[in-house]
Enzyme design. Structure first.
Site, mmCIF file in Angstrom:
data_model
loop_
_atom_site.group_PDB
_atom_site.id
_atom_site.type_symbol
_atom_site.label_atom_id
_atom_site.label_comp_id
_atom_site.label_asym_id
_atom_site.label_seq_id
_atom_site.Cartn_x
_atom_site.Cartn_y
_atom_site.Cartn_z
ATOM 1 C CD GLU A 277 -3.325 0.474 1.811
ATOM 2 O OE1 GLU A 277 -3.947 -0.533 1.419
ATOM 3 O OE2 GLU A 277 -3.625 1.106 2.824
ATOM 4 C CD GLU A 280 -2.779 1.018 -4.625
ATOM 5 O OE1 GLU A 280 -2.807 0.268 -3.633
ATOM 6 O OE2 GLU A 280 -3.755 1.178 -5.384
ATOM 7 C CB CYS A 298 -7.379 -3.715 5.065
ATOM 8 S SG CYS A 298 -7.081 -2.136 5.804
ATOM 9 C CB SER A 318 -5.611 0.446 -1.749
ATOM 10 O OG SER A 318 -4.583 -0.489 -1.850
ATOM 11 C CE LYS A 353 -10.936 -8.485 7.192
ATOM 12 N NZ LYS A 353 -10.112 -8.061 6.058
ATOM 13 C CD GLU A 356 -11.531 -9.283 2.656
ATOM 14 O OE1 GLU A 356 -11.200 -8.147 2.295
ATOM 15 O OE2 GLU A 356 -11.061 -9.821 3.669
ATOM 16 C CD GLU A 361 -13.857 -9.726 -6.402
ATOM 17 O OE1 GLU A 361 -14.443 -10.633 -5.754
ATOM 18 O OE2 GLU A 361 -14.341 -8.600 -6.579
ATOM 19 C CB CYS A 497 -10.487 -4.609 13.556
ATOM 20 S SG CYS A 497 -10.371 -4.442 11.797
HETATM 21 FE FE1 HC1 Z 1 -8.849 -6.056 10.806
HETATM 22 FE FE2 HC1 Z 1 -7.146 -6.235 9.003
HETATM 23 S S1 HC1 Z 1 -6.978 -4.847 10.781
HETATM 24 S S2 HC1 Z 1 -9.284 -5.551 8.645
HETATM 25 O O1 HC1 Z 1 -9.509 -4.447 11.125
HETATM 26 O O2 HC1 Z 1 -6.470 -4.938 7.789
HETATM 27 O O3 HC1 Z 1 -11.162 -7.829 10.606
HETATM 28 O O4 HC1 Z 1 -8.025 -7.092 13.500
HETATM 29 O O5 HC1 Z 1 -7.491 -8.674 10.428
HETATM 30 O O6 HC1 Z 1 -7.443 -8.311 6.847
HETATM 31 O O7 HC1 Z 1 -4.392 -7.231 9.791
HETATM 32 C C1 HC1 Z 1 -10.303 -7.175 10.778
HETATM 33 C C2 HC1 Z 1 -8.447 -6.646 12.537
HETATM 34 C C3 HC1 Z 1 -7.747 -7.555 10.221
HETATM 35 C C4 HC1 Z 1 -7.249 -7.532 7.664
HETATM 36 C C5 HC1 Z 1 -5.381 -6.877 9.405
#
Ligand code: HC1
Ligand code: SF4
Length: 558
Positions: A277, A280, A298, A318, A353, A356, A361, A497
């Protein structure tokens, strides 16, 4: 100084917004279903009624404290009143507590116990289960809803999504999506904040533990797992530790006992994200095209929100996969020659998540890189099921070959952490003093909107950090009307998070403790900046050689 009397005791008024806050400050656990300090006052549940000096009843949540006022919180009349409300709710509520997903966490159950309700004087009018299982993130059962409206308010006021709302009137009143569509077909972005706010089992985190247990017990399956940064500071309280205490070593020990084969830390994946990142960001700055600011990618609920509400902004998001997905791609690659079936699990503070992980993808030949996402709440459940006495566990270390991570990776779990980690990478002065000063640029703290500026060469980088999607959309409107930023970090859940939809519910002060816990974990790491993680070099020279784009990036705009 201003004082008022609560149950005959003088209590100082500071800046409490309402009687409820003051009463709680005085050490009295006044019951309520519909009060959340971050949400507007709804005043519907009537559980927080108090008696004023003239014998009248006031709802504590919507009455401001006044000097000289005198109230009682626990009279015979109030007791009767609260019991009556509880009995009416219970009469209309399913009582399958022992098999409810929210068993032990339900406010209705808790208050029924507290008020010693041993029988309900009204006929049982509970409806049959009315389950909406369409979402990968949350499960709804309207028959368990008590119409407190917490989910509706969090979804519209904090998240600016408005996927659910009250429908119909009187006894037909219910919470519904537009045209009563399944929640998966609504605007829901899967953040899980409604499940966190729901006092009963009407909205809960989707339970994926059963299929996971099957895989763990299957001898022909090799189960690897990664643990997200924010999980380590959020499960202690439920399992006998202090709030915000870093329990990563105990979590590793517990997972090993449960039968996981390879145990890793998502913070390692976060180090990869930092490297990609920041590259980028610097590339975009250098090219000077019209694609600034760069938004972080993220947080999957944020990506969903952007896709649904601001698709025109996707080229600004990103192309970095989230740490979870970057790491999963690398782990699946590492074990691709294993003779066993591979299953990779991610323990996350997040419900989105789960969505996700299932995105096309992130599948290779139809198989997701992350096979299951288990929320912190589900992990706690699994630890309890295993009979492990968590507080007694000796902490253990994560496995090689991915056993190293940096402080930069750990702080990803709190709002501002991604930004600070990226800044550690891009600043030229890598001294401890320089890193310490980054912490004071304005990126830390629980505020929903933060701004910081940092020099990069002779250019000032302008940065915004937002958490809560309403804050994100307000900032987007500001950007659209001409405000310039180079980098915008968005986390859908207020605070980041640490307050994810899959974490156990806590009040604001405890969220702060979780944040502090992550900053303490950072202090304990001897490597603070992602590029200094020795594993990164090995990966870029090995598994990632010539495959960085394929394994670490994604184009949501495509
Ligand atoms: Fe998160 Fe991440 S910080 S998004 O908040 O970028 O869920 O803890 O795991 O993938 O590392 C969540 C937390 C986590 C990702 C990272
Ligand atoms: Fe709204 Fe988030 Fe709940 Fe979906 S998961 S209904 S977006 S609060």
């Amino acid at each position: 100084r201003d004082y008022m009397m609560i149950d005959g005791i003088p209590v100082e008024i500071n800046d409490e917004k309402n009687l409820l806050e003051l009463i709680r400050k005085a050490g009295i656990k006044l019951p309520t279903f519909c009060y959340h300090s971050e949400l507007s006052i709804y005043g519907a549940c009537r559980m927080c009624m108090v008696e004023n000096e003239w014998g009248g009843l006031d709802a504590a949540c919507s009455t401001p404290p006044k000097a000289g006022m005198s109230i009682k919180t626990n009279t015979e009349r109030l007791q009767k009143y609260r019991k009556m409300i509880l009995e009416l709710l219970l009469a209309n509520h399913c009582r399958d507590c022992t098999t409810c997903n929210n068993n032990g966490k339900c406010k209705l159950q808790d208050l029924a116990m507290r008020y010693n309700i041993s029988r309900v004087r009204f006929p049982n009018t509970a409806s049959e289960p009315d389950v909406d299982d369409s979402s990968l993130c949350i499960t709804r059962d309207r028959s368990k809803c008590i119409l407190c409206g917490d989910c509706v308010r969090v979804c519209s006021e904090v998240q600016n999504v408005g996927a659910i709302d009250f429908a119909y009137r009187g006894s037909k009143m219910t919470i519904s999506t537009v045209f009563d569509k399944p929640i998966a077909e609504s605007d829901c972005v899967g953040c899980g904040q409604c499940a966190l706010a729901c006092p009963t089992g009407a909205i809960v985190v989707k339970d994926d533990t059963r299929k996971l247990w099957k895989d763990i017990y299957d001898k022909n399956t090799r189960v690897s797992v990664q643990i997200a940064p924010a999980v380590r500071v959020a499960l202690g309280k439920e399992l006998g530790l202090n709030d915000g205490e870093n329990a990563i070593g105990k979590i590793v020990a517990a997972l090993r006992r449960m039968g996981f084969d390879d145990i890793f830390d998502t913070s390692t994946g976060a180090d990869l994200t930092v490297l990609e990142e920041s590259a980028e960001l610097l590339k975009r700055i250098k090219e000077g095209k019209n694609d600034m600011p760069l938004f972080t990618s993220c947080c999957p609920a944020w990506v969903n929100y952007c896709e649904k509400f601001y698709p025109e902004l996707l080229p600004h998001v990103s192309t970095c996969r989230s740490p979870m997905e970057m790491f999963a791609a690398v782990i699946k690659e590492e074990y691709s020659t294993s003779s066993k079936r591979l299953v990779h699990v991610a323990v996350m503070p997040c419900t989105a998540k789960k969505f996700e992980a299932a995105r096309e993808e992130f599948k290779v030949n139809g198989v997701p890189n992350v096979d299951y996402v288990i929320s912190t709440q589900e992990l706690i459940q699994m630890i309890k099921e295993s009979g492990i006495i968590f507080s007694d566990l000796e902490p253990e270390a994560i496995d090689m070959p991915f056993g190293t991570y940096t402080g930069a990776g750990v702080i990803f779990g709190v709002t501002g952490g991604v930004t600070e980690a990226v800044l550690r990478r891009v600043v030229s002065d890598k001294s401890a003093t320089s890193f310490r000063s980054l912490a004071y640029t304005g990126v830390r703290g629980m505020k929903g909107v933060k701004e910081a500026s940092v020099m990069y060469g002779d250019r000032k980088l302008r940065i915004a950090v937002v958490s809560g999607l309403k804050n994100a959309s307000d900032l987007i409107e500001k950007i659209k009307s001409g405000e310039h930023y180079d980098l915008v970090e968005v986390m859908a859940c207020p605070g980041g998070c640490i307050n994810g939809g899959g974490q156990p519910f806590v009040q604001s002060e405890e969220k702060e403790k979780r944040g502090k816990g992550l900053y303490s974990a950072d202090k304990l790491c001897n490597i603070k900046s992602s590029e200094e993680n020795p594993l990164m070099m090995t990966l870029y020279k090995g598994a990632l050689k010539g495959r960085v784009h394929e394994l670490l990036h994604v184009d949501y705009a495509a």
